[in-house]
Scaffold this active site. Sequence first.
Site, PDB file in Angstrom:
ATOM      1  N   LYS A 185       3.096   5.890  -2.810  1.00  0.00           N
ATOM      2  CA  LYS A 185       4.220   6.779  -3.101  1.00  0.00           C
ATOM      3  C   LYS A 185       4.555   6.788  -4.592  1.00  0.00           C
ATOM      4  CE  LYS A 185       4.843   8.300   1.064  1.00  0.00           C
ATOM      5  NZ  LYS A 185       4.532   9.719   1.387  1.00  0.00           N
TER       6      LYS A 185
ATOM      7  N   ALA B 145       0.834  -1.204   0.000  1.00  0.00           N
ATOM      8  CA  ALA B 145       0.000   0.000   0.000  1.00  0.00           C
ATOM      9  C   ALA B 145       0.866   1.251   0.000  1.00  0.00           C
ATOM     10  CB  ALA B 145      -0.927  -0.009   1.218  1.00  0.00           C
ATOM     11  N   TYR B 146       1.869   1.269   0.870  1.00  0.00           N
ATOM     12  CA  TYR B 146       2.773   2.422   0.955  1.00  0.00           C
ATOM     13  C   TYR B 146       3.526   2.616  -0.358  1.00  0.00           C
ATOM     14  CZ  TYR B 146       6.485   5.440   2.811  1.00  0.00           C
ATOM     15  OH  TYR B 146       7.364   6.478   3.034  1.00  0.00           O
ATOM     16  N   SER B 147       4.041   1.530  -0.916  1.00  0.00           N
ATOM     17  CA  SER B 147       4.796   1.615  -2.166  1.00  0.00           C
ATOM     18  C   SER B 147       3.906   2.105  -3.300  1.00  0.00           C
ATOM     19  CB  SER B 147       5.394   0.251  -2.517  1.00  0.00           C
ATOM     20  OG  SER B 147       6.282  -0.192  -1.508  1.00  0.00           O
TER      21      SER B 147
END
Length: 256
Positions: A167, A162-164
Site C-alpha cells: 500500500k 507485505a500489505y503495508s
Amino acid sequence: MSAGISATQRVAVITGGAGGIGRAIAARLQRDGLRVALWDLDERAAHEAAAELAELADGAPRAALGVHVDVTDEKSVTAAMQTTVAHFGACHVLINSAGTTGPIAPVADSELAAWQRCIDVNLRSVFLCSRAAVAPMLAAGFGRIVNLASIAGKEGNPSMSAYSAAKAGVIAFTKSMGKELALTPVRVNCIAPAVIDTPLLQQMTPAALAASLAKIPMQRAGTAGEVAALAAWLASDECSFSSGATFDLSGGRATY
C-alpha cells in the site's frame, strides 16, 4: 469522445468489482450514470454482480459487464481491457480496488510466496491495470484513475509487512503517475482508508482487527458506501485540480 461527454456515456472499470468495496463503488458509479465493467478473478461472481447491477439500471442498454481477469497477470489484464473497450467502446475511469490483506505474521515468520502474492495483488495489479487504461483514456479525452491504498501504507501495521509495503507502493505509484499525466486530461489519485467494514476483515485475526479499530478516534470502522462516495468524486469532472494525491478516509486516525 471528449471531456464534454455526459456521465451516462462514460465507462468505469472496477477491479475486484464483484464484492466488498469494489462492488459498492460500482453500484455508486452506476447510480451516477456510468456504465461499469466489473473485473474479478471470480468469474461467476463477476457475471452475477454485473447482472444484478444491470437489472437495477432501469433497462439502460449494456449498463454493466462482468469480466473474468487475473489482475496480477499481464496478458489477462490486456485481454480484459480489450474486452471492455470492445463492449462499451471506451474506458474513462479505472478504480483499482482488488486487494488482499496477505499474511498476518511477523516478518521472521512470513513465507515468501504469501508475501509476494500480497505484493502482486495489491501493487503489481495497480501498475498493470493503470498502464492498460492510459491509451483508451487519452483517446477518449478524459480519464480518472483511483487507487485504493490504505492507512497501513503510511504508518505500517505490525505483522502486516507485505500489505503495508504494497500500500505504501500504491501511494508512491499514484504520486509518480499523477505527475506524469498532469498535462493530460487524466487524473490519478488514491484513497487511504483505515478499517472498512467488508468481508475482507474476515482475513484479519481478531487481535489484529481490535488493534486497528483502537487507533480510530471515531471508534468505528468505515463503510464501503463512504469509500464509494469519495471514489465517485475522484472519478468525476469536479476532481480537476488534484492529481497524485492521497485522500485519507480514516475516522480521524491519519496524522499526515
